[in-house]
Design a protein around this motif. Structure first.
Motif, PDB file in Angstrom:
ATOM      1  N   ALA A 108       9.508   0.615  -2.629  1.00  0.00           N
ATOM      2  CA  ALA A 108       8.327   1.487  -2.572  1.00  0.00           C
ATOM      3  C   ALA A 108       7.056   0.671  -2.376  1.00  0.00           C
ATOM      4  CB  ALA A 108       8.214   2.309  -3.852  1.00  0.00           C
ATOM      5  N   TYR A 109       6.119   1.252  -1.670  1.00  0.00           N
ATOM      6  CA  TYR A 109       4.761   0.724  -1.481  1.00  0.00           C
ATOM      7  C   TYR A 109       4.693  -0.483  -0.538  1.00  0.00           C
ATOM      8  CZ  TYR A 109       4.051   3.817  -5.427  1.00  0.00           C
ATOM      9  OH  TYR A 109       4.049   4.918  -6.247  1.00  0.00           O
ATOM     10  N   VAL A 110       5.772  -0.806   0.124  1.00  0.00           N
ATOM     11  CA  VAL A 110       5.737  -1.880   1.131  1.00  0.00           C
ATOM     12  C   VAL A 110       6.482  -1.414   2.384  1.00  0.00           C
ATOM     13  CG1 VAL A 110       5.353  -3.905  -0.341  1.00  0.00           C
ATOM     14  CG2 VAL A 110       7.677  -2.995  -0.078  1.00  0.00           C
ATOM     15  N   THR A 111       6.170  -0.213   2.837  1.00  0.00           N
ATOM     16  CA  THR A 111       6.892   0.354   3.972  1.00  0.00           C
ATOM     17  C   THR A 111       6.745  -0.500   5.232  1.00  0.00           C
ATOM     18  OG1 THR A 111       4.977   1.792   4.334  1.00  0.00           O
ATOM     19  CG2 THR A 111       6.874   2.761   3.200  1.00  0.00           C
ATOM     20  N   ALA A 112       5.548  -1.006   5.495  1.00  0.00           N
ATOM     21  CA  ALA A 112       5.337  -1.800   6.705  1.00  0.00           C
ATOM     22  C   ALA A 112       6.120  -3.103   6.625  1.00  0.00           C
ATOM     23  CB  ALA A 112       3.851  -2.084   6.903  1.00  0.00           C
ATOM     24  N   TYR A 113       6.094  -3.743   5.482  1.00  0.00           N
ATOM     25  CA  TYR A 113       6.835  -4.991   5.285  1.00  0.00           C
ATOM     26  C   TYR A 113       8.330  -4.743   5.407  1.00  0.00           C
ATOM     27  CZ  TYR A 113       8.424  -9.271   2.912  1.00  0.00           C
ATOM     28  OH  TYR A 113       9.048 -10.458   2.587  1.00  0.00           O
ATOM     29  N   CYS A 114       8.825  -3.686   4.777  1.00  0.00           N
ATOM     30  CA  CYS A 114      10.253  -3.355   4.878  1.00  0.00           C
ATOM     31  C   CYS A 114      10.645  -3.059   6.319  1.00  0.00           C
ATOM     32  CB  CYS A 114      10.579  -2.148   3.992  1.00  0.00           C
ATOM     33  SG  CYS A 114      10.796  -2.525   2.252  1.00  0.00           S
ATOM     34  N   ALA A 115       9.823  -2.313   7.020  1.00  0.00           N
ATOM     35  CA  ALA A 115      10.132  -1.992   8.415  1.00  0.00           C
ATOM     36  C   ALA A 115      10.229  -3.262   9.248  1.00  0.00           C
ATOM     37  CB  ALA A 115       9.064  -1.063   8.981  1.00  0.00           C
ATOM     38  N   ALA A 116       9.297  -4.191   9.035  1.00  0.00           N
ATOM     39  CA  ALA A 116       9.315  -5.443   9.790  1.00  0.00           C
ATOM     40  C   ALA A 116      10.556  -6.268   9.466  1.00  0.00           C
ATOM     41  CB  ALA A 116       8.049  -6.242   9.496  1.00  0.00           C
ATOM     42  N   LYS A 117      10.883  -6.379   8.188  1.00  0.00           N
ATOM     43  CA  LYS A 117      12.030  -7.200   7.797  1.00  0.00           C
ATOM     44  C   LYS A 117      13.349  -6.549   8.210  1.00  0.00           C
ATOM     45  CE  LYS A 117       9.951 -10.749   5.942  1.00  0.00           C
ATOM     46  NZ  LYS A 117      10.045 -12.088   6.573  1.00  0.00           N
ATOM     47  N   HIS A 118      13.438  -5.217   8.177  1.00  0.00           N
ATOM     48  CA  HIS A 118      14.625  -4.561   8.739  1.00  0.00           C
ATOM     49  C   HIS A 118      14.736  -4.879  10.230  1.00  0.00           C
ATOM     50  CE1 HIS A 118      15.219  -2.317   5.031  1.00  0.00           C
ATOM     51  NE2 HIS A 118      16.260  -1.718   5.561  1.00  0.00           N
ATOM     52  N   GLY A 119      13.589  -4.949  10.906  1.00  0.00           N
ATOM     53  CA  GLY A 119      13.597  -5.319  12.317  1.00  0.00           C
ATOM     54  C   GLY A 119      14.129  -6.725  12.539  1.00  0.00           C
ATOM     55  N   VAL A 120      13.800  -7.645  11.639  1.00  0.00           N
ATOM     56  CA  VAL A 120      14.308  -9.014  11.749  1.00  0.00           C
ATOM     57  C   VAL A 120      15.832  -9.028  11.641  1.00  0.00           C
ATOM     58  CG1 VAL A 120      14.361 -11.288  10.640  1.00  0.00           C
ATOM     59  CG2 VAL A 120      12.185 -10.081  10.919  1.00  0.00           C
ATOM     60  N   ILE A 121      16.370  -8.216  10.727  1.00  0.00           N
ATOM     61  CA  ILE A 121      17.832  -8.150  10.586  1.00  0.00           C
ATOM     62  C   ILE A 121      18.458  -7.587  11.853  1.00  0.00           C
ATOM     63  CG2 ILE A 121      19.745  -7.165   9.274  1.00  0.00           C
ATOM     64  CD1 ILE A 121      18.112  -9.333   7.809  1.00  0.00           C
ATOM     65  N   GLY A 122      17.864  -6.545  12.415  1.00  0.00           N
ATOM     66  CA  GLY A 122      18.385  -5.984  13.662  1.00  0.00           C
ATOM     67  C   GLY A 122      18.329  -6.977  14.798  1.00  0.00           C
TER      68      GLY A 122
ATOM     69  N   ALA B 194       0.865  -1.184   0.000  1.00  0.00           N
ATOM     70  CA  ALA B 194       0.000   0.000   0.000  1.00  0.00           C
ATOM     71  C   ALA B 194       0.897   1.228   0.000  1.00  0.00           C
ATOM     72  CB  ALA B 194      -0.911   0.031   1.223  1.00  0.00           C
ATOM     73  N   PRO B 195       0.480   2.324  -0.641  1.00  0.00           N
ATOM     74  CA  PRO B 195       1.225   3.572  -0.470  1.00  0.00           C
ATOM     75  C   PRO B 195       1.292   3.934   1.009  1.00  0.00           C
ATOM     76  CG  PRO B 195      -0.431   3.778  -2.209  1.00  0.00           C
ATOM     77  CD  PRO B 195      -0.705   2.479  -1.504  1.00  0.00           C
ATOM     78  N   PHE B 196       2.342   4.616   1.402  1.00  0.00           N
ATOM     79  CA  PHE B 196       2.533   4.891   2.819  1.00  0.00           C
ATOM     80  C   PHE B 196       1.338   5.617   3.438  1.00  0.00           C
ATOM     81  CE2 PHE B 196       4.122   7.693   6.252  1.00  0.00           C
ATOM     82  CZ  PHE B 196       4.466   6.707   7.159  1.00  0.00           C
ATOM     83  N   LEU B 197       0.778   6.600   2.741  1.00  0.00           N
ATOM     84  CA  LEU B 197      -0.338   7.354   3.311  1.00  0.00           C
ATOM     85  C   LEU B 197      -1.633   6.552   3.363  1.00  0.00           C
ATOM     86  CD1 LEU B 197       0.245  10.949   1.863  1.00  0.00           C
ATOM     87  CD2 LEU B 197       0.651  10.120   4.195  1.00  0.00           C
TER      88      LEU B 197
ATOM     89  N   ALA C 194      14.399 -13.649   6.359  1.00  0.00           N
ATOM     90  CA  ALA C 194      14.062 -12.229   6.219  1.00  0.00           C
ATOM     91  C   ALA C 194      13.712 -11.969   4.752  1.00  0.00           C
ATOM     92  CB  ALA C 194      15.217 -11.366   6.696  1.00  0.00           C
ATOM     93  N   SER C 195      14.418 -11.077   4.111  1.00  0.00           N
ATOM     94  CA  SER C 195      14.110 -10.690   2.732  1.00  0.00           C
ATOM     95  C   SER C 195      15.136  -9.658   2.313  1.00  0.00           C
ATOM     96  CB  SER C 195      12.699 -10.085   2.666  1.00  0.00           C
ATOM     97  OG  SER C 195      12.469  -9.423   1.437  1.00  0.00           O
ATOM     98  N   THR C 196      15.309  -9.482   1.007  1.00  0.00           N
ATOM     99  CA  THR C 196      16.084  -8.319   0.571  1.00  0.00           C
ATOM    100  C   THR C 196      15.426  -7.034   1.056  1.00  0.00           C
ATOM    101  OG1 THR C 196      14.921  -8.427  -1.564  1.00  0.00           O
ATOM    102  CG2 THR C 196      17.125  -9.410  -1.461  1.00  0.00           C
ATOM    103  N   ALA C 197      14.134  -7.099   1.375  1.00  0.00           N
ATOM    104  CA  ALA C 197      13.444  -5.937   1.948  1.00  0.00           C
ATOM    105  C   ALA C 197      13.907  -5.640   3.367  1.00  0.00           C
ATOM    106  CB  ALA C 197      11.927  -6.151   1.929  1.00  0.00           C
ATOM    107  N   GLY C 198      14.712  -6.518   3.948  1.00  0.00           N
ATOM    108  CA  GLY C 198      15.355  -6.222   5.222  1.00  0.00           C
ATOM    109  C   GLY C 198      16.703  -5.552   5.055  1.00  0.00           C
ATOM    110  N   LEU C 199      17.184  -5.497   3.810  1.00  0.00           N
ATOM    111  CA  LEU C 199      18.497  -4.913   3.514  1.00  0.00           C
ATOM    112  C   LEU C 199      18.412  -3.674   2.646  1.00  0.00           C
ATOM    113  CD1 LEU C 199      20.327  -8.269   2.648  1.00  0.00           C
ATOM    114  CD2 LEU C 199      20.444  -7.011   4.813  1.00  0.00           C
ATOM    115  N   ALA C 200      17.280  -3.473   1.999  1.00  0.00           N
ATOM    116  CA  ALA C 200      17.093  -2.335   1.092  1.00  0.00           C
ATOM    117  C   ALA C 200      15.642  -1.886   1.170  1.00  0.00           C
ATOM    118  CB  ALA C 200      17.448  -2.739  -0.347  1.00  0.00           C
ATOM    119  N   GLY C 201      15.366  -0.718   0.628  1.00  0.00           N
ATOM    120  CA  GLY C 201      14.003  -0.208   0.623  1.00  0.00           C
ATOM    121  C   GLY C 201      13.288  -0.514  -0.680  1.00  0.00           C
TER     122      GLY C 201
END
Length: 256
Positions: A148-162, A95-98, A139-146
């Motif tokens: 578009a349109y999957v901000t929540a998923y990227c945030a979660a997967k970055h959290g998994v990497i952390g 989804a778009p961020f907004l 995780a996903s490459t979405a945990g290592l890079a950004g």
């Protein structure tokens, strides 16, 4: 069959299909006994029926500590203490961020990040008691890079990497390793659903949309579940004992 792994017990979340099913089957081939956990009991039972002596099915919502506790008790009654945990359960929504409301945000965090924490906390005491363990977070490459349109998923997967990196340091002297595998677009239901959503919104040809997904991979293709499974199984082995805190991209060079 690897004699070193023969009889050891692995728990694979989201193990009924896709990457989780491929990991479970690869571990069975390496000699592991494997519990597959999923929200659909029908799906994981069908999976377990493929190798009834080596596979066992349990069901739980990975973000619910009570359900996970019951599932772990069931799993350990069948195969004993869990020596390897593969946190594979996940979900992707776009989804778009907004237009990303609180419900979508929480769904992505719950299954993709909180579930990793809950399942890891459930099995870790047993690993520490045994002085040996392997935790592999899908995780996903979405945990290592950004993306578009999957901000929540990227945030979660970055959290998994952390989480992976921090817990690896916490457990570095305990005999337990913590690593992540980070697939790019993989030939699974998640990608097929993503293609279908784009087609529904744009009316584009499904093959063209699939080709757009494949273009992100410099090899010009989708990753296979078996390729992810190979990496996960390797990280579960004795020979990977010096590897911890690693985030391994499996994406044909998309992320380096």
């Amino acid at each position: 069959m690897s004699m070193a792994m023969d009889g050891r017990h692995a728990l694979v979340t989201g193990g009924g299909r896709g990457i989780g099913a491929a990991i479970a089957l690869r571990l069975v081939a390496e000699g592991w006994r494997v519990t597959v956990l999923g929200r659909s009991l029908e799906s994981v039972r069908a999976m377990a029926a493929r190798h009834p002596e080596r596979l066992h099915a349990v069901t739980a919502d990975v973000a619910d500590a009570v359900q996970v506790g019951y599932a772990l008790t069931d799993a350990q009654a069948r195969f004993g203490p869990v020596q390897a945990l593969i946190n594979n359960a996940g979900q992707a929504e776009s989804a778009p961020f907004l237009k990303t409301d609180a419900d979508l945000w929480q769904r992505m965090l719950a299954v993709n990040l909180t579930g990793v924490m809950v399942c890891t906390q459930a099995v870790l005491p047993g690993m520490l008691d045994g002085g040996w363990g392997r935790i592999v977070n899908v995780a996903s490459t979405a945990g290592l890079a950004g993306y578009a349109y999957v901000t929540a998923y990227c945030a979660a997967k970055h959290g998994v990497i952390g989480l992976t990196r921090a817990l690896a340091l916490e457990l570095a002297t305990k005999g337990v390793t913590v690593n992540a595998v980070c697939p790019g677009y993989t030939d699974t239901d998640i990608v097929r659903t993503g293609v279908a959503r784009v087609v529904a919104k744009t009316g584009r040809d499904p093959q063209d949309v699939r080709a757009e997904f494949m273009k992100t991979n410099p090899q010009g293709r989708l990753v296979t579940p078996e390729e992810v499974a190979d990496a996960a199984a390797w990280l579960c082995g004795e020979g990977a004992g010096a590897l911890t805190g690693l985030s391994l991209p499996i994406c044909g060079g998309e992320v380096m």
